[in-house]
Design an enzyme around this catalytic site. Structure first.
Site, PDB file in Angstrom:
ATOM      1  N   ASN A   9       0.832  -1.194   0.000  1.00 38.16           N
ATOM      2  CA  ASN A   9       0.000   0.000   0.000  1.00 38.16           C
ATOM      3  C   ASN A   9       0.876   1.255   0.000  1.00 38.16           C
ATOM      4  O   ASN A   9       1.479   1.606   1.005  1.00 38.16           O
ATOM      5  CB  ASN A   9      -0.911  -0.026   1.226  1.00 38.16           C
ATOM      6  CG  ASN A   9      -1.891   1.114   1.263  1.00 38.16           C
ATOM      7  OD1 ASN A   9      -1.622   2.215   0.798  1.00 38.16           O
ATOM      8  ND2 ASN A   9      -3.042   0.846   1.852  1.00 38.16           N
ATOM      9  N   GLU A  35      -0.514 -14.627   3.378  1.00 37.53           N
ATOM     10  CA  GLU A  35      -1.604 -14.208   4.263  1.00 37.53           C
ATOM     11  C   GLU A  35      -1.666 -15.176   5.441  1.00 37.53           C
ATOM     12  O   GLU A  35      -2.234 -16.255   5.329  1.00 37.53           O
ATOM     13  CB  GLU A  35      -2.941 -14.210   3.506  1.00 37.53           C
ATOM     14  CG  GLU A  35      -3.121 -13.039   2.585  1.00 37.53           C
ATOM     15  CD  GLU A  35      -3.239 -11.705   3.328  1.00 37.53           C
ATOM     16  OE1 GLU A  35      -3.858 -11.659   4.414  1.00 37.53           O
ATOM     17  OE2 GLU A  35      -2.698 -10.724   2.808  1.00 37.53           O
ATOM     18  N   ASP A  64      -0.111  -5.029  10.688  1.00 34.35           N
ATOM     19  CA  ASP A  64      -1.344  -5.737  10.425  1.00 34.35           C
ATOM     20  C   ASP A  64      -2.411  -5.096  11.291  1.00 34.35           C
ATOM     21  O   ASP A  64      -2.118  -4.574  12.374  1.00 34.35           O
ATOM     22  CB  ASP A  64      -1.231  -7.230  10.727  1.00 34.35           C
ATOM     23  CG  ASP A  64      -2.292  -8.014   9.973  1.00 34.35           C
ATOM     24  OD1 ASP A  64      -2.136  -8.172   8.746  1.00 34.35           O
ATOM     25  OD2 ASP A  64      -3.292  -8.416  10.598  1.00 34.35           O
ATOM     26  N   PHE A 138     -11.452   4.790   4.063  1.00 35.31           N
ATOM     27  CA  PHE A 138     -11.635   3.559   3.300  1.00 35.31           C
ATOM     28  C   PHE A 138     -12.034   2.463   4.258  1.00 35.31           C
ATOM     29  O   PHE A 138     -12.046   2.649   5.478  1.00 35.31           O
ATOM     30  CB  PHE A 138     -10.349   3.192   2.545  1.00 35.31           C
ATOM     31  CG  PHE A 138      -9.171   2.961   3.445  1.00 35.31           C
ATOM     32  CD1 PHE A 138      -8.854   1.682   3.878  1.00 35.31           C
ATOM     33  CD2 PHE A 138      -8.385   4.018   3.882  1.00 35.31           C
ATOM     34  CE1 PHE A 138      -7.781   1.456   4.725  1.00 35.31           C
ATOM     35  CE2 PHE A 138      -7.300   3.799   4.726  1.00 35.31           C
ATOM     36  CZ  PHE A 138      -6.999   2.519   5.139  1.00 35.31           C
ATOM     37  N   GLY A 139     -12.369   1.316   3.739  1.00 36.98           N
ATOM     38  CA  GLY A 139     -12.712   0.174   4.582  1.00 36.98           C
ATOM     39  C   GLY A 139     -13.866   0.478   5.518  1.00 36.98           C
ATOM     40  O   GLY A 139     -14.914   0.976   5.113  1.00 36.98           O
ATOM     41  N   LYS A 159      -6.713  12.316  11.064  1.00 45.87           N
ATOM     42  CA  LYS A 159      -6.861  10.874  11.299  1.00 45.87           C
ATOM     43  C   LYS A 159      -5.499  10.200  11.422  1.00 45.87           C
ATOM     44  O   LYS A 159      -5.300   9.324  12.267  1.00 45.87           O
ATOM     45  CB  LYS A 159      -7.664  10.240  10.165  1.00 45.87           C
ATOM     46  CG  LYS A 159      -7.859   8.750  10.318  1.00 45.87           C
ATOM     47  CD  LYS A 159      -8.601   8.183   9.121  1.00 45.87           C
ATOM     48  CE  LYS A 159      -8.260   6.738   8.964  1.00 45.87           C
ATOM     49  NZ  LYS A 159      -8.660   6.188   7.685  1.00 45.87           N
ATOM     50  N   HIS A 164      -5.400   4.154  15.101  1.00 43.33           N
ATOM     51  CA  HIS A 164      -4.775   2.974  15.677  1.00 43.33           C
ATOM     52  C   HIS A 164      -3.370   2.796  15.112  1.00 43.33           C
ATOM     53  O   HIS A 164      -2.441   2.467  15.835  1.00 43.33           O
ATOM     54  CB  HIS A 164      -5.632   1.728  15.428  1.00 43.33           C
ATOM     55  CG  HIS A 164      -6.242   1.691  14.063  1.00 43.33           C
ATOM     56  ND1 HIS A 164      -5.682   1.038  13.004  1.00 43.33           N
ATOM     57  CD2 HIS A 164      -7.362   2.292  13.585  1.00 43.33           C
ATOM     58  CE1 HIS A 164      -6.437   1.208  11.932  1.00 43.33           C
ATOM     59  NE2 HIS A 164      -7.463   1.975  12.253  1.00 43.33           N
ATOM     60  N   ARG A 165      -3.198   3.045  13.805  1.00 42.04           N
ATOM     61  CA  ARG A 165      -1.874   2.948  13.185  1.00 42.04           C
ATOM     62  C   ARG A 165      -0.949   4.026  13.759  1.00 42.04           C
ATOM     63  O   ARG A 165       0.207   3.773  14.054  1.00 42.04           O
ATOM     64  CB  ARG A 165      -1.959   3.058  11.668  1.00 42.04           C
ATOM     65  CG  ARG A 165      -0.582   2.934  11.013  1.00 42.04           C
ATOM     66  CD  ARG A 165      -0.638   2.801   9.498  1.00 42.04           C
ATOM     67  NE  ARG A 165      -1.274   1.541   9.138  1.00 42.04           N
ATOM     68  CZ  ARG A 165      -2.500   1.429   8.635  1.00 42.04           C
ATOM     69  NH1 ARG A 165      -3.231   2.483   8.389  1.00 42.04           N
ATOM     70  NH2 ARG A 165      -2.991   0.244   8.348  1.00 42.04           N
TER      71      ARG A 165
END
Length: 185
Positions: A9, A35, A64, A138-139, A159, A164-165
């Site tokens: 990404n 994965e 992740d 997104f998501g 954001k 969280h990231r």
């Protein structure tokens, strides 16, 4: 100091580069990583980091993320990407129809791998599942309410400082500054 971020990404790599501006030079490497399926986000991130380190033989980070809904016993959990691709927000909201407990959280784990091993850094934000709002993100962003706004309603620059990231990256950045371990220059 050079920091390698392994992700497919490009936007995530840019977010990491901005986060480490003035601290480390960030190099983006796209690498196909299996994965992994484990019950915990931490286990997945750590295994991805081990794989990437074995392949590249350079200190690096991977991440992740999981999305956990309390009333659904933590579903979709670490399978959030797959669930989003298959049933999306509409499917999640259908599963939540009539459910009053709307609590949920995101968890991202940054895993750092080097010759010394793997170290992980979690970041979590708590919120609730709501009807879709907002056009950014997104998501699951449009259905995740955090402090009065969905993540899709929060401007990207804001954001990227509260997510969280961001929390996981902040924990990792604090550790890097304290240890100055990453090499690779």
């Amino acid at each position: 100091m050079k920091l390698i971020v392994v992700t497919s990404n490009v936007h995530k790599a840019g977010e990491v580069a901005a986060f480490f501006s003035g601290i480390a030079e960030v190099e983006h490497v796209s690498l196909e990583i299996p994965e992994y399926r484990f019950p915990k986000v931490r286990e997945i991130a750590e295994e991805k980091a081990r794989y990437a380190y074995r392949t590249l033989q350079r200190p690096l980070i991977v991440d992740d993320t999981g999305f956990f809904i309390d009333a659904l016993n933590g579903f979709p959990g670490p399978n959030a990407a797959y669930v989003f691709e298959t049933i999306g927000n509409r499917g999640i909201l259908k599963l939540m129809a009539g459910v009053t407990d709307r609590r949920a959280h995101f968890e991202t784990v940054i895993a750092y791998a080097s010759a010394e091993g793997v170290k992980s850094f979690p970041g979590i934000i708590e919120g609730t599942v709501v009807s879709p709002r907002g056009r950014d993100g997104f998501g699951y962003d449009p259905i995740f309410l955090y402090e009065g706004r969905t993540l899709a309603e929060i401007p990207l620059n804001e954001k990227s400082m509260i997510s969280h990231r961001a929390r996981a990256l902040d924990a990792f950045r604090t550790w890097i500054i304290r240890t100055e371990e990453p090499a690779g220059d």
